[in-house]
Design an enzyme around this catalytic site. Sequence first.
Site, PDB file in Angstrom:
ATOM      1  N   HIS A  75     -11.080  15.985  -1.494  1.00  0.00           N
ATOM      2  CA  HIS A  75     -11.032  14.586  -1.918  1.00  0.00           C
ATOM      3  C   HIS A  75      -9.585  14.102  -2.015  1.00  0.00           C
ATOM      4  O   HIS A  75      -9.235  13.040  -1.501  1.00  0.00           O
ATOM      5  CB  HIS A  75     -11.746  14.476  -3.278  1.00  0.00           C
ATOM      6  CG  HIS A  75     -11.716  13.115  -3.897  1.00  0.00           C
ATOM      7  ND1 HIS A  75     -12.848  12.348  -4.070  1.00  0.00           N
ATOM      8  CD2 HIS A  75     -10.690  12.369  -4.386  1.00  0.00           C
ATOM      9  CE1 HIS A  75     -12.512  11.183  -4.632  1.00  0.00           C
ATOM     10  NE2 HIS A  75     -11.206  11.178  -4.841  1.00  0.00           N
ATOM     11  N   GLU A  76      -8.720  14.911  -2.663  1.00  0.00           N
ATOM     12  CA  GLU A  76      -7.326  14.490  -2.860  1.00  0.00           C
ATOM     13  C   GLU A  76      -6.551  14.468  -1.555  1.00  0.00           C
ATOM     14  O   GLU A  76      -5.741  13.578  -1.318  1.00  0.00           O
ATOM     15  CB  GLU A  76      -6.625  15.401  -3.876  1.00  0.00           C
ATOM     16  CG  GLU A  76      -7.232  15.413  -5.275  1.00  0.00           C
ATOM     17  CD  GLU A  76      -7.484  14.043  -5.868  1.00  0.00           C
ATOM     18  OE1 GLU A  76      -6.784  13.072  -5.504  1.00  0.00           O
ATOM     19  OE2 GLU A  76      -8.411  13.936  -6.685  1.00  0.00           O
ATOM     20  N   HIS A 105      -7.078  11.385   0.340  1.00  0.00           N
ATOM     21  CA  HIS A 105      -6.275  10.261  -0.158  1.00  0.00           C
ATOM     22  C   HIS A 105      -4.948  10.149   0.597  1.00  0.00           C
ATOM     23  O   HIS A 105      -4.421   9.050   0.794  1.00  0.00           O
ATOM     24  CB  HIS A 105      -5.954  10.436  -1.646  1.00  0.00           C
ATOM     25  CG  HIS A 105      -6.987   9.873  -2.580  1.00  0.00           C
ATOM     26  ND1 HIS A 105      -7.335   8.546  -2.599  1.00  0.00           N
ATOM     27  CD2 HIS A 105      -7.727  10.466  -3.559  1.00  0.00           C
ATOM     28  CE1 HIS A 105      -8.250   8.350  -3.546  1.00  0.00           C
ATOM     29  NE2 HIS A 105      -8.516   9.501  -4.129  1.00  0.00           N
ATOM     30  N   CYS A 152     -14.100   8.572  -8.201  1.00  0.00           N
ATOM     31  CA  CYS A 152     -12.666   8.470  -7.935  1.00  0.00           C
ATOM     32  C   CYS A 152     -12.054   7.480  -8.924  1.00  0.00           C
ATOM     33  O   CYS A 152     -12.618   6.408  -9.137  1.00  0.00           O
ATOM     34  CB  CYS A 152     -12.447   7.981  -6.504  1.00  0.00           C
ATOM     35  SG  CYS A 152     -10.730   7.768  -6.054  1.00  0.00           S
TER      36      CYS A 152
END
Length: 161
Positions: free
Chosen positions: A131-132, A135, A89
């Site tokens: 993953h995004e 966030h 990341c």
Amino acid sequence: MAIRLLRTVGDPILRKQAMEVKRFDATLERLLDDMAESMYYYEGVGLAAPQIGISKQIVVIDADESGLLELVNPEIVASEGEELDIEGCLSVPKTYGEVKRASKVKVVAQDRFGERIEIEAEGLLARALQHEIDHLHGILYIDKAERILPPEDEIDEEMEE
Ligand code: CO
């Protein structure tokens, strides 16, 4: 367009729930342009708005032949399978870990004009999407990693988001 400053682990904005985008205007368009430019500049395959200090539900991804994806208010509506792979990341510099993710996902989002879009993905793109989107909910991959790799480990497939 402009390169935005990257926020890294320890910055509280990375831990906040991001706000839903309700206004599809010139400010959003400028932000999306800056996010794409910043993602390419930092050599990530994805970037979420909180990573540049904006607590809004926006991500950009360029993980495969689909090219640049701009996703506003993205949500995973279906997922399937399981896959363990190495992840990194941009907000967690010089670190990699093994993270279990769904192997296929379906994501519903809006584009820069507020039009509904739907994406079905597998492989690297599916991983980048998960993953995004994490966030946007204050979650970092290091929270989910089964193992953080020691720095001397050899890594074939580097991936930074
Ligand atoms: Co990331």
